[in-house]
Design a protein around this motif. Structure first.
Motif, PDB file in Angstrom:
ATOM      1  N   ARG A 103      -5.112  19.205 -10.322  1.00  0.00           N
ATOM      2  CA  ARG A 103      -4.237  20.248 -10.828  1.00  0.00           C
ATOM      3  C   ARG A 103      -4.013  20.024 -12.321  1.00  0.00           C
ATOM      4  O   ARG A 103      -3.850  18.878 -12.759  1.00  0.00           O
ATOM      5  CB  ARG A 103      -2.867  20.216 -10.133  1.00  0.00           C
ATOM      6  CG  ARG A 103      -2.914  20.266  -8.624  1.00  0.00           C
ATOM      7  CD  ARG A 103      -3.404  21.630  -8.114  1.00  0.00           C
ATOM      8  NE  ARG A 103      -3.495  21.645  -6.661  1.00  0.00           N
ATOM      9  CZ  ARG A 103      -4.629  21.458  -5.990  1.00  0.00           C
ATOM     10  NH1 ARG A 103      -5.761  21.210  -6.624  1.00  0.00           N
ATOM     11  NH2 ARG A 103      -4.640  21.505  -4.673  1.00  0.00           N
ATOM     12  N   ALA A 140       3.563  26.536 -16.565  1.00  0.00           N
ATOM     13  CA  ALA A 140       4.920  26.418 -16.031  1.00  0.00           C
ATOM     14  C   ALA A 140       5.924  26.606 -17.152  1.00  0.00           C
ATOM     15  O   ALA A 140       5.784  26.026 -18.231  1.00  0.00           O
ATOM     16  CB  ALA A 140       5.125  25.047 -15.396  1.00  0.00           C
ATOM     17  N   GLU A 143      11.221  20.808 -11.945  1.00  0.00           N
ATOM     18  CA  GLU A 143      10.976  21.385 -10.622  1.00  0.00           C
ATOM     19  C   GLU A 143       9.745  22.288 -10.563  1.00  0.00           C
ATOM     20  O   GLU A 143       8.906  22.143  -9.674  1.00  0.00           O
ATOM     21  CB  GLU A 143      12.218  22.130 -10.127  1.00  0.00           C
ATOM     22  CG  GLU A 143      13.351  21.194  -9.767  1.00  0.00           C
ATOM     23  CD  GLU A 143      14.632  21.907  -9.359  1.00  0.00           C
ATOM     24  OE1 GLU A 143      14.618  23.154  -9.205  1.00  0.00           O
ATOM     25  OE2 GLU A 143      15.648  21.206  -9.197  1.00  0.00           O
ATOM     26  N   VAL A 144       9.605  23.233 -11.473  1.00  0.00           N
ATOM     27  CA  VAL A 144       8.462  24.151 -11.441  1.00  0.00           C
ATOM     28  C   VAL A 144       7.161  23.407 -11.741  1.00  0.00           C
ATOM     29  O   VAL A 144       6.190  23.558 -10.990  1.00  0.00           O
ATOM     30  CB  VAL A 144       8.668  25.364 -12.375  1.00  0.00           C
ATOM     31  CG1 VAL A 144       7.394  26.208 -12.478  1.00  0.00           C
ATOM     32  CG2 VAL A 144       9.826  26.221 -11.880  1.00  0.00           C
ATOM     33  N   VAL A 200       6.374  20.284 -11.253  1.00  0.00           N
ATOM     34  CA  VAL A 200       6.036  19.410 -10.117  1.00  0.00           C
ATOM     35  C   VAL A 200       5.547  20.245  -8.940  1.00  0.00           C
ATOM     36  O   VAL A 200       4.557  19.888  -8.278  1.00  0.00           O
ATOM     37  CB  VAL A 200       7.236  18.518  -9.733  1.00  0.00           C
ATOM     38  CG1 VAL A 200       6.998  17.823  -8.401  1.00  0.00           C
ATOM     39  CG2 VAL A 200       7.491  17.489 -10.834  1.00  0.00           C
ATOM     40  N   ARG A 201       6.203  21.368  -8.678  1.00  0.00           N
ATOM     41  CA  ARG A 201       5.752  22.242  -7.586  1.00  0.00           C
ATOM     42  C   ARG A 201       4.304  22.678  -7.813  1.00  0.00           C
ATOM     43  O   ARG A 201       3.489  22.678  -6.882  1.00  0.00           O
ATOM     44  CB  ARG A 201       6.677  23.456  -7.471  1.00  0.00           C
ATOM     45  CG  ARG A 201       6.361  24.307  -6.239  1.00  0.00           C
ATOM     46  CD  ARG A 201       7.307  25.486  -6.083  1.00  0.00           C
ATOM     47  NE  ARG A 201       6.930  26.541  -6.998  1.00  0.00           N
ATOM     48  CZ  ARG A 201       7.742  27.103  -7.880  1.00  0.00           C
ATOM     49  NH1 ARG A 201       8.987  26.744  -8.002  1.00  0.00           N
ATOM     50  NH2 ARG A 201       7.302  28.061  -8.680  1.00  0.00           N
ATOM     51  N   LEU A 202       3.954  23.010  -9.048  1.00  0.00           N
ATOM     52  CA  LEU A 202       2.583  23.425  -9.354  1.00  0.00           C
ATOM     53  C   LEU A 202       1.601  22.268  -9.236  1.00  0.00           C
ATOM     54  O   LEU A 202       0.460  22.450  -8.809  1.00  0.00           O
ATOM     55  CB  LEU A 202       2.516  24.047 -10.750  1.00  0.00           C
ATOM     56  CG  LEU A 202       3.281  25.356 -10.925  1.00  0.00           C
ATOM     57  CD1 LEU A 202       3.227  25.811 -12.378  1.00  0.00           C
ATOM     58  CD2 LEU A 202       2.753  26.434  -9.993  1.00  0.00           C
ATOM     59  N   LEU A 257       1.723  19.978  -7.145  1.00  0.00           N
ATOM     60  CA  LEU A 257       1.573  19.643  -5.728  1.00  0.00           C
ATOM     61  C   LEU A 257       1.043  20.806  -4.879  1.00  0.00           C
ATOM     62  O   LEU A 257       1.066  20.736  -3.649  1.00  0.00           O
ATOM     63  CB  LEU A 257       2.918  19.168  -5.165  1.00  0.00           C
ATOM     64  CG  LEU A 257       3.483  17.898  -5.810  1.00  0.00           C
ATOM     65  CD1 LEU A 257       4.872  17.591  -5.266  1.00  0.00           C
ATOM     66  CD2 LEU A 257       2.538  16.725  -5.604  1.00  0.00           C
ATOM     67  N   LEU A 258       0.535  21.856  -5.510  1.00  0.00           N
ATOM     68  CA  LEU A 258       0.003  22.992  -4.759  1.00  0.00           C
ATOM     69  C   LEU A 258      -1.115  22.559  -3.823  1.00  0.00           C
ATOM     70  O   LEU A 258      -1.911  21.667  -4.145  1.00  0.00           O
ATOM     71  CB  LEU A 258      -0.564  24.041  -5.723  1.00  0.00           C
ATOM     72  CG  LEU A 258       0.432  24.895  -6.492  1.00  0.00           C
ATOM     73  CD1 LEU A 258      -0.305  25.733  -7.544  1.00  0.00           C
ATOM     74  CD2 LEU A 258       1.240  25.781  -5.566  1.00  0.00           C
ATOM     75  N   GLY A 274      -3.709  27.272  -3.226  1.00  0.00           N
ATOM     76  CA  GLY A 274      -2.670  27.710  -4.151  1.00  0.00           C
ATOM     77  C   GLY A 274      -3.227  28.597  -5.248  1.00  0.00           C
ATOM     78  O   GLY A 274      -4.439  28.672  -5.461  1.00  0.00           O
ATOM     79  N   ASP A 295      11.397  29.916 -13.086  1.00  0.00           N
ATOM     80  CA  ASP A 295      12.474  30.334 -12.187  1.00  0.00           C
ATOM     81  C   ASP A 295      13.756  30.687 -12.946  1.00  0.00           C
ATOM     82  O   ASP A 295      14.834  30.655 -12.400  1.00  0.00           O
ATOM     83  CB  ASP A 295      12.746  29.259 -11.133  1.00  0.00           C
ATOM     84  CG  ASP A 295      13.252  27.961 -11.719  1.00  0.00           C
ATOM     85  OD1 ASP A 295      13.414  27.862 -12.959  1.00  0.00           O
ATOM     86  OD2 ASP A 295      13.502  27.025 -10.939  1.00  0.00           O
ATOM     87  N   GLY A 351       9.424  34.656  -9.470  1.00  0.00           N
ATOM     88  CA  GLY A 351       8.796  33.370  -9.762  1.00  0.00           C
ATOM     89  C   GLY A 351       7.666  33.404 -10.758  1.00  0.00           C
ATOM     90  O   GLY A 351       7.101  32.368 -11.105  1.00  0.00           O
TER      91      GLY A 351
END
Length: 170
Positions: A51, A108, A139-140, A142-144, A146-147, A151, A159, A166
């Motif tokens: 990623r 992000a 948060e955003v 890290v979320r990306l 971990l897709l 994804g 956010d 989103g």
């Protein structure tokens, strides 16, 4: 792999921004991303879940810059905004090129985060935006990072008030 950036012209009228200020911003926000991403591609291609997350900003959104109702259109950071717009283009280009390898590349928007640029003032309000803690800002991205394998790629996520469902507009 997560990339960030710098602003070089705080308090400088856009008409007075000279090429050197642009070069400094582009060196980190654009050329630094290209250098690091290019160097990492061989490793990313060997990874089962590679990623790339570029730290973008709504200030680089051409959609928001051209909307007179958006506070982004009032921003006077010529070097920063234009370098983040270039970063958005890099994000899309890398997403297209690396998609066949299963590498997801996204941008992000962490929001306005407490850093040395704003005196680490988490919780304060600046230009109507609440300054986030670094943990909240992470948060955003890290979320990306971990897709899953299915994804999205080539997208701009956030956010805060600049995001709709989103997604931040390019």
């Amino acid at each position: 792999m997560i990339n960030a950036g710098v602003a070089t012209e705080w308090g400088v009228d856009p008409a007075d921004v000279h090429a050197e200020l642009l070069r400094r911003a582009y060196e980190v926000n654009v050329f630094g991303v290209v250098t690091v991403t290019r160097a990492a591609i061989p490793l990313l291609r060997r990874s089962a879940a590679a990623r790339v997350v570029n730290t973008a900003s709504p200030l680089g959104s051409l959609t928001l810059m051209t909307d007179p109702a958006s506070p982004v259109s009032q921003s006077s950071l010529l070097a920063y905004n234009s370098s983040k717009a270039a970063l958005n283009a890099l994000t899309v280009m890398y997403a297209n090129v690396l998609r066949p390898d299963g590498i997801l590349v996204n941008a992000a928007n962490p929001g306005l985060v407490a850093t040395d640029l704003n005196g680490f003032t988490a919780g304060a309000t600046t230009d109507g935006l609440t300054v986030r803690t670094p943990e909240r800002g992470a948060e955003v991205p890290v979320r990306l990072a971990l897709l899953g394998p299915d994804g999205p790629t080539g997208r701009f996520f956030g956010d805060d008030e600049f995001a709709v469902a989103g997604t931040v507009p390019w």
